[in-house]
Design an enzyme around this catalytic site. Structure first.
Site, PDB file in Angstrom:
ATOM      1  N   GLY A  70       0.811  -1.219   0.000  1.00  0.00           N
ATOM      2  CA  GLY A  70       0.000   0.000   0.000  1.00  0.00           C
ATOM      3  C   GLY A  70       0.841   1.264   0.000  1.00  0.00           C
ATOM      4  O   GLY A  70       0.535   2.228  -0.720  1.00  0.00           O
ATOM      5  N   SER A  71       1.896   1.285   0.789  1.00  0.00           N
ATOM      6  CA  SER A  71       2.713   2.500   0.891  1.00  0.00           C
ATOM      7  C   SER A  71       3.331   2.852  -0.451  1.00  0.00           C
ATOM      8  O   SER A  71       3.272   3.995  -0.904  1.00  0.00           O
ATOM      9  CB  SER A  71       3.814   2.318   1.934  1.00  0.00           C
ATOM     10  OG  SER A  71       3.246   2.032   3.195  1.00  0.00           O
ATOM     11  N   ASN A 151      -8.440   3.800   7.996  1.00  0.00           N
ATOM     12  CA  ASN A 151      -7.883   2.648   8.692  1.00  0.00           C
ATOM     13  C   ASN A 151      -8.083   2.697  10.195  1.00  0.00           C
ATOM     14  O   ASN A 151      -8.066   1.668  10.860  1.00  0.00           O
ATOM     15  CB  ASN A 151      -6.388   2.503   8.368  1.00  0.00           C
ATOM     16  CG  ASN A 151      -5.636   3.800   8.493  1.00  0.00           C
ATOM     17  OD1 ASN A 151      -5.993   4.803   7.870  1.00  0.00           O
ATOM     18  ND2 ASN A 151      -4.604   3.805   9.303  1.00  0.00           N
ATOM     19  N   GLN A 179      -7.851  -0.410   2.978  1.00  0.00           N
ATOM     20  CA  GLN A 179      -8.775  -0.990   3.966  1.00  0.00           C
ATOM     21  C   GLN A 179     -10.062  -1.502   3.316  1.00  0.00           C
ATOM     22  O   GLN A 179     -10.829  -2.227   3.947  1.00  0.00           O
ATOM     23  CB  GLN A 179      -9.128   0.051   5.035  1.00  0.00           C
ATOM     24  CG  GLN A 179      -7.979   0.416   5.953  1.00  0.00           C
ATOM     25  CD  GLN A 179      -7.603  -0.713   6.898  1.00  0.00           C
ATOM     26  OE1 GLN A 179      -8.430  -1.533   7.293  1.00  0.00           O
ATOM     27  NE2 GLN A 179      -6.340  -0.765   7.280  1.00  0.00           N
ATOM     28  N   SER A 199      -3.320  -3.481  -0.791  1.00  0.00           N
ATOM     29  CA  SER A 199      -2.245  -4.222  -0.150  1.00  0.00           C
ATOM     30  C   SER A 199      -2.755  -5.584   0.312  1.00  0.00           C
ATOM     31  O   SER A 199      -3.768  -5.671   0.997  1.00  0.00           O
ATOM     32  CB  SER A 199      -1.731  -3.419   1.054  1.00  0.00           C
ATOM     33  OG  SER A 199      -0.749  -4.156   1.738  1.00  0.00           O
ATOM     34  N   HIS A 201      -1.782  -7.861   2.470  1.00  0.00           N
ATOM     35  CA  HIS A 201      -1.799  -8.346   3.857  1.00  0.00           C
ATOM     36  C   HIS A 201      -2.973  -7.803   4.664  1.00  0.00           C
ATOM     37  O   HIS A 201      -3.171  -8.179   5.818  1.00  0.00           O
ATOM     38  CB  HIS A 201      -0.460  -8.098   4.560  1.00  0.00           C
ATOM     39  CG  HIS A 201      -0.195  -6.691   4.982  1.00  0.00           C
ATOM     40  ND1 HIS A 201      -0.384  -6.285   6.288  1.00  0.00           N
ATOM     41  CD2 HIS A 201       0.261  -5.618   4.313  1.00  0.00           C
ATOM     42  CE1 HIS A 201      -0.041  -4.999   6.373  1.00  0.00           C
ATOM     43  NE2 HIS A 201       0.345  -4.570   5.189  1.00  0.00           N
ATOM     44  N   THR A 237      12.593  -8.125 -10.370  1.00  0.00           N
ATOM     45  CA  THR A 237      11.922  -9.397 -10.639  1.00  0.00           C
ATOM     46  C   THR A 237      10.638  -9.494  -9.831  1.00  0.00           C
ATOM     47  O   THR A 237      10.629  -9.201  -8.635  1.00  0.00           O
ATOM     48  CB  THR A 237      12.873 -10.560 -10.281  1.00  0.00           C
ATOM     49  OG1 THR A 237      14.057 -10.413 -11.053  1.00  0.00           O
ATOM     50  CG2 THR A 237      12.235 -11.905 -10.569  1.00  0.00           C
ATOM     51  N   CYS A 324       1.357   2.223  12.811  1.00  0.00           N
ATOM     52  CA  CYS A 324       2.476   3.116  12.500  1.00  0.00           C
ATOM     53  C   CYS A 324       2.555   4.248  13.519  1.00  0.00           C
ATOM     54  O   CYS A 324       3.604   4.784  13.787  1.00  0.00           O
ATOM     55  CB  CYS A 324       2.310   3.711  11.115  1.00  0.00           C
ATOM     56  SG  CYS A 324       1.489   2.617   9.968  1.00  0.00           S
TER      57      CYS A 324
HETATM   58  C1  LIG Z   1      -1.904  -0.582   5.882  1.00  0.00           C
HETATM   59  C2  LIG Z   1      -2.237   0.643   5.121  1.00  0.00           C
HETATM   60  C3  LIG Z   1      -1.322   1.215   4.226  1.00  0.00           C
HETATM   61  C4  LIG Z   1       0.068   0.681   4.054  1.00  0.00           C
HETATM   62  O1  LIG Z   1       0.077  -0.558   3.393  1.00  0.00           O
HETATM   63  P1  LIG Z   1       1.421  -1.448   3.429  1.00  0.00           P
HETATM   64  O2  LIG Z   1       1.129  -2.553   2.481  1.00  0.00           O
HETATM   65  O3  LIG Z   1       1.575  -1.903   4.830  1.00  0.00           O
HETATM   66  O4  LIG Z   1       2.528  -0.569   2.963  1.00  0.00           O
HETATM   67  C5  LIG Z   1      -1.712   2.325   3.508  1.00  0.00           C
HETATM   68  N1  LIG Z   1      -2.940   2.858   3.664  1.00  0.00           N
HETATM   69  C6  LIG Z   1      -3.844   2.335   4.496  1.00  0.00           C
HETATM   70  C7  LIG Z   1      -5.193   2.952   4.608  1.00  0.00           C
HETATM   71  C8  LIG Z   1      -3.522   1.215   5.267  1.00  0.00           C
HETATM   72  O5  LIG Z   1      -4.418   0.713   6.109  1.00  0.00           O
END
Ligand SMILES: *Cc1c(COP(=O)(O)O)cnc(C)c1O
Length: 395
Positions: A70-71, A151, A179, A199, A201, A237, A324
């Site tokens: 996500g970042s 989030n 989210q 993202s 995870h 890759t 974070c």
């Molecule tokens: C977790 C999150 C991110 C960051 O995602 P990562 O895959 O951990 O870098 C960005 N934005 C929101 C709203 C998130 O909840």
């Protein structure tokens, strides 16, 4: 009892997503850029994964770019739109005060390059109105970036309406949907989205993999230079196992979205109802336009970190806001944006549920959390001062 109620931070991987990854470690381990058969097999599966992900989001497979999460997606989307904007002297960007730091810190960096960043305030329940966006748009606006769902407080934004306004005015619209993806319906095209971050995870896929969905024709700026992977927009890759895990997790989440969302929100509502009974407490975020699994309260006279530690000792994994932000003792920028006083914002608790949480777990939390809060308050001199009238209550 062990209860995982921190799914907004990260989720447990689904068994089928793990299974989907395994062959790519030791059987189909070829590099998709290699011309031999092993490599080309990996390439074919990669192409299919792109199509499967596009299917879940209502976009074209050519619009899917794999990133590290996500970042990275947020960074690349914003920097790309800014680059295009600066070429035609448009340096005004609209966003919101409650965005994730991946967005906020990228915007802060752009300020140094002469961009003007306008962060819209959010209402008491943590929502942006399409009207606010429309009113903020100027001749020199190059990007609107508003998250799909917050989030910390789970509030869902009117993304389709914001998208329509931006499309009418030919302004790029990016949404951080980290989210939302896999949890609530997304339609990239119908919601007039130009760029969307997700993202894996956060929906029971592996960590370190995500995607940036980009409307065809928008040129991305590379954050990572290298080979021609991702149509030349991100070198390196491809993380084939993780991409396979992400595709499987997203497909599974979307397939069960309706039933899970119903099941989870029923449990959410039970917890919200119970925790609202605690005196001097307040629910953060919108009661209805809310992610199915999100519960976020402030409790007066409570220090969030102490609450988390005591809950952890009772087997409950929770959060005081975003992962974070914890570690830093600063109160959450999201709760302050809702107008919560500094002291109140310090006493936040976020529970984020998944389909794995059982009714027994919910009832254990309903019983345990009020006890722990009572316990903490009874040992606090600040609370004593409030009870005796020396210090006024906020809530
Ligand atoms: C977790 C999150 C991110 C960051 O995602 P990562 O895959 O951990 O870098 C960005 N934005 C929101 C709203 C998130 O909840």
């Amino acid at each position: 009892m062990f209860i995982y109620a921190d799914n907004a931070s990260t989720t447990k991987m689904s068994p089928s997503a793990i299974e989907a990854m395994l062959p790519y470690f030791d059987r189909s381990y070829g590099n998709p850029s290699s011309l031999h058969n092993l490599g080309q097999e990996a390439m074919e599966d990669l192409v299919k994964a792109r199509e499967r992900i596009a299917q879940c989001l209502g976009c074209h497979s050519k619009e899917v770019y794999f990133t590290s999460g996500g970042s990275e997606s947020d960074n690349q989307a914003i920097i790309s739109a800014a680059r295009i904007g600066s070429k035609c002297n448009k340096r005004h960007i609209i966003s919101a005060v409650f965005e994730h730091h991946a967005v906020l810190n990228t915007l802060n960096k752009l300020k140094l390059d002469g961009f003007e960043i306008e962060l819209l305030p959010v209402g008491e329940t943590g929502r942006i109105s399409p009207q606010q966006v429309e009113d903020a748009i100027r001749q020199d606006t190059c990007l609107v970036t508003i998250m799909y769902a917050n989030n910390e407080i789970g509030s869902i934004q009117p993304v389709g309406d914001i998208g329509r306004i931006c499309r009418e005015k030919s302004i790029f619209f990016h949404t951080d949907a980290v989210q939302a993806a896999g949890h609530i319906p997304i339609d990239f095209n119908k919601q007039y989205i130009d760029m969307l971050s997700l993202s894996a995870h956060k929906f029971h896929g592996p960590k370190g993999i995500g995607a940036l969905i980009v409307k065809q024709g928008i040129p991305l700026v590379n954050l990572i230079e290298g080979g021609a992977q991702e149509r030349g927009r991100r070198g390196g890759t491809e993380n084939v196992p993780a991409i396979m895990g992400m595709a499987a997790a997203l497909e599974e989440s979307c397939k069960h979205m309706k039933e899970n969302s119903w099941k989870i929100s029923e449990k959410r509502d039970r917890l919200i109802e119970a925790l609202a009974q605690i005196p001097h407490s307040v629910l953060n975020g919108d009661r209805f336009e809310r992610l199915p699994g999100n519960i976020n309260f402030c409790f007066e006279g409570i220090e969030g970190e102490s609450l988390l530690l005591l809950l952890d000792a009772k087997g409950i994994c929770a959060s005081s806001g975003s992962a974070c932000a914890s570690g830093a003792l600063d109160p959450s920028h999201v709760l302050l944006a809702l107008g919560r006083q500094q002291e109140i914002a310090q006493g936040a608790l976020r529970l984020s549920l998944s389909a794995d949480n059982t009714i027994e777990e919910i009832e254990y939390m309903v019983k345990t959390i009020p006890q722990v809060i009572n316990d903490l308050r009874s040992r606090s001199s600040r609370w004593e001062d409030k009870m005796s009238g020396k210090v006024p209550f906020y809530l």
